[in-house]
Design a protein around this motif. Structure first.
Motif, PDB file in Angstrom:
ATOM      1  N   ALA A 501      19.521 -17.593 -63.944  1.00  0.00           N
ATOM      2  CA  ALA A 501      20.659 -17.787 -63.047  1.00  0.00           C
ATOM      3  C   ALA A 501      20.961 -19.269 -62.872  1.00  0.00           C
ATOM      4  CB  ALA A 501      20.382 -17.124 -61.706  1.00  0.00           C
ATOM      5  N   ASP A 506      22.991 -15.939 -66.861  1.00  0.00           N
ATOM      6  CA  ASP A 506      23.222 -14.597 -66.331  1.00  0.00           C
ATOM      7  C   ASP A 506      24.658 -14.547 -65.812  1.00  0.00           C
ATOM      8  OD1 ASP A 506      23.379 -12.216 -64.990  1.00  0.00           O
ATOM      9  OD2 ASP A 506      21.525 -12.471 -63.852  1.00  0.00           O
ATOM     10  N   GLN A 508      26.295 -12.407 -64.397  1.00  0.00           N
ATOM     11  CA  GLN A 508      26.470 -11.700 -63.131  1.00  0.00           C
ATOM     12  C   GLN A 508      26.031 -12.530 -61.931  1.00  0.00           C
ATOM     13  OE1 GLN A 508      28.111  -8.786 -63.370  1.00  0.00           O
ATOM     14  NE2 GLN A 508      28.093  -9.245 -65.575  1.00  0.00           N
ATOM     15  N   ARG A 509      25.434 -13.679 -62.194  1.00  0.00           N
ATOM     16  CA  ARG A 509      24.917 -14.508 -61.096  1.00  0.00           C
ATOM     17  C   ARG A 509      25.297 -15.962 -61.358  1.00  0.00           C
ATOM     18  NH1 ARG A 509      18.749 -13.726 -60.376  1.00  0.00           N
ATOM     19  NH2 ARG A 509      19.202 -14.635 -58.345  1.00  0.00           N
ATOM     20  N   GLN A 523      23.369 -23.211 -57.488  1.00  0.00           N
ATOM     21  CA  GLN A 523      22.415 -22.117 -57.473  1.00  0.00           C
ATOM     22  C   GLN A 523      21.020 -22.602 -57.816  1.00  0.00           C
ATOM     23  OE1 GLN A 523      22.503 -17.468 -58.589  1.00  0.00           O
ATOM     24  NE2 GLN A 523      23.337 -18.790 -60.155  1.00  0.00           N
TER      25      GLN A 523
END
Length: 601
Positions: A501, A506, A508-509, A523
């Motif tokens: 991430a 990723d 989705q993140r 992040q």
């Protein structure tokens, strides 16, 4: 190996030993210096009894072409005292308190450094910032050089790269010391000069002659110091000038990797296919003659390289740590109130606790009251600020607001969580997790081994800033995070889910949006930027990067290219890496629809 490198290697084998020494330290000034037998600046008479009225070109601190091997040996302690001449170039009131500039124009008077000599190398017994009694500066000393010159009448000359690093902060001013010595303890005065810095709010020239005392004697662990330094140098990535990029990879324009005004840059570089292509280390008075030893501040790169790595390493070793409640591990009453309900360790790393005054970009961090967090010496004072400074306004994990105090609190609760593990009661989150588990194994220097801490018995690592790095350290960090994918010899060091991430692997993140900056995310201690418009990609193309105050950026492109720039002018032109991204794309696709990140060999 390209033919031109083979030719250079053959010529180097025939060169004088001093030229080999200079090349090993990135010392182009030493290689090209004229050898007349009598130097003009900083000659023997000046060091013994003369005056030093103004800054000189820093090539004066490098070995000349007619340098000879040292006839005297330095092993013992060097003690320095006295004050330099100074010239203030930049002093921004918004970052400085009363008396700060006056303090910064003086030197510590308790400088006492041990060295052991190995051939022509002077190895310091201690690396990293050395705390002392000075209100503004701590000293960093790097490995120096010793040689003889025809005009020095039998004395041996030594040059020692050093840096002055702001106490409790990261402003770093690089300089060089030079003196004459003999094995029996005779020593001249020490010339010193500082002509560059990585510091947005305070820029100074310092120069002068200091009183020196050399106390010969055995240095504890001298053999180990010499062996460790030899291993460190041997393990550095191969360094080639930026111009070599165009030779190794035709069609590349190395100039496109230099961004911002030259006066703001300390150094920049590209890491690709195992080679560290690096610019010179230019200063206001010529090239810094020991570029390999130039000390660079991390500032908030530490939020990635210390805080991010710490939590991802702990999660790898002890799954579930990232979701531990902050209130159970922070020993401060302010963190035991309702505002901390449901705030987890990962929210601190993501700067998403839900607590803030203003959600505007950097509004809280730039507020004057943050001095109440940065200025104190003690852990208790910083912890109280981190726990009590801001009211609860959002649900945890829903809004990003930049707070260095959040990162400090993460270090605090991770320290407590570590010490609650069986058999680890006395361990340190930086020494025994970050360094022992990651930064040491990937080969960072002893300079990076020291992090800034609270000045009390707690010695709490600051976590959000406070490392001092060499250029090779930055290159190795970028390689480990980029093509290395967080692995050493195939062994994953960091939690794979969190790491994927953080590195934007990723889809989705992607992380939380950075305030109103639509194409920036944050992040797990890392930034990301969508370069779709600049690169003309078909879809969003998120590139992870690390960022430090004033203009420090390290970007890990998905095609295996890493790029860094260390600057301090605080201008957008010094942090906008669109031009380097466009040039890096010539070395392999970056757009997310066709990029494939290569594995580290």
């Amino acid at each position: 190996m390209p033919v031109w490198r083979a030719v250079i290697g053959a010529l180097a084998a025939l060169a004088l030993p001093v030229m080999l020494m200079a090349a090993a330290t990135g010392d182009a000034a030493a290689i090209g210096a004229a050898g007349t037998g009598t130097r003009a600046p900083l000659d023997r008479d000046t060091l013994l009894s003369g005056t030093y009225r103004r800054s000189v070109d820093l090539s004066a601190y490098a070995p000349p072409a007619d340098a000879l091997p040292p006839t005297h040996r330095f092993e013992g302690r060097l003690r320095l005292s006295g004050q330099p001449s100074t010239r203030t170039l930049v002093a921004l009131d918004g970052f400085l308190g009363p008396g700060d500039v006056a303090a910064a124009r003086t030197l510590p008077q308790d400088i006492d450094i041990a060295f052991v000599q190995d051939g022509d190398v002077l190895v310091p017994a201690r690396r990293g910032p050395i705390p002392g009694t000075h209100p503004w500066w701590e000293l960093v000393v790097e490995a120096g050089r010793a040689w003889n010159e025809p005009g020095d009448a039998g004395w041996t000359r030594a040059a020692i790269p050093f840096a002055l690093v702001q106490r409790n902060a990261n402003c770093t001013h690089n300089g060089v010391l030079m003196l004459l010595f003999k094995s029996d303890g005779q020593v001249s005065r020490a010339a010193m000069q500082v002509s560059s810095e990585t510091c947005h709010y305070l820029q100074l020239d310092l120069w002068g002659l200091l009183e020196a005392a050399y106390v010969p004697g055995p240095v504890a662990g001298s053999d180990a110091l010499v062996a460790a330094h030899a291993r460190e140098v041997a393990a550095r990535l191969p360094v080639w000038p930026m111009s070599a990029l165009a030779v190794d990879h035709p069609g590349i324009n190395p100039d496109r990797f230099a961004i911002g005004a030259p006066r703001g840059r300390s150094v920049h570089g590209v890491v690709f296919e195992g080679v560290h292509y690096r610019s010179g280390c230019d200063t206001r008075h010529g090239a810094y003659p020991y570029c390999d030893a130039m000390d660079l501040p991390s500032y908030s790169l530490a939020k990635s390289a210390v805080a991010g790595i710490a939590l991802m390493r702990m999660e790898r070793l002890h799954p579930g740590v990232a979701d531990l409640p902050v209130s159970d591990f922070a020993r401060a009453s302010g963190c035991m109130t309702a505002r901390w309900d449901r705030v987890r360790f990962r929210h601190l790393l993501d700067m998403a606790t839900g607590q803030h005054d203003s959600p505007a970009y950097m509004a809280d961090e730039d507020d004057v009251r943050v001095r109440d967090f940065l200025a104190p010496d003690t852990h208790a004072q910083r912890l109280a600020f981190a726990c009590e400074a801001y009211p609860r306004r959002d649900a945890p994990g829903t809004r990003w607001v930049y707070h260095t105090s959040d990162t400090y609190l993460l270090g605090t609760v991770l320290q407590e969580a570590l010490r609650r593990l069986p058999g680890r009661e006395g361990e340190d989150i930086f020494d025994d997790v970050v360094w022992a588990g990651v930064l040491g194994p990937i080969g960072l220097s002893p300079t990076a081994r020291v992090t800034r801490r609270s000045h009390d018995a707690a010695r709490q690592p600051l976590f959000g800033f406070g490392l001092t790095l060499l250029g090779d350290d930055i290159a190795k960090l970028a390689r480990f995070l980029g093509t290395g994918r967080g692995r050493i010899d195939g062994r994953q060091l960091l939690d794979p889910t969190m790491f994927a991430a953080a590195m934007q692997r990723d889809p989705q993140r992607r992380g939380l949006q950075a305030a109103t900056l639509e194409r920036y995310r944050y992040q797990h201690g890392f930034w990301a930027r969508d370069l779709q418009p600049e690169l003309g990609c078909a879809g969003p193309t998120w590139v992870p990067f690390m960022s430090g105050f004033g203009g420090i950026t390290v970007a890990m492109f998905p095609n295996g290219v890493a790029w860094y720039n260390v600057a301090d002018d605080g201008l957008l032109a010094s942090i906008d890496f669109a031009a380097p991204a466009l040039e890096a794309a010539k070395l392999g696709p970056i757009c997310s629809d066709d990029a494939r990140a290569p594995q580290q060999p």
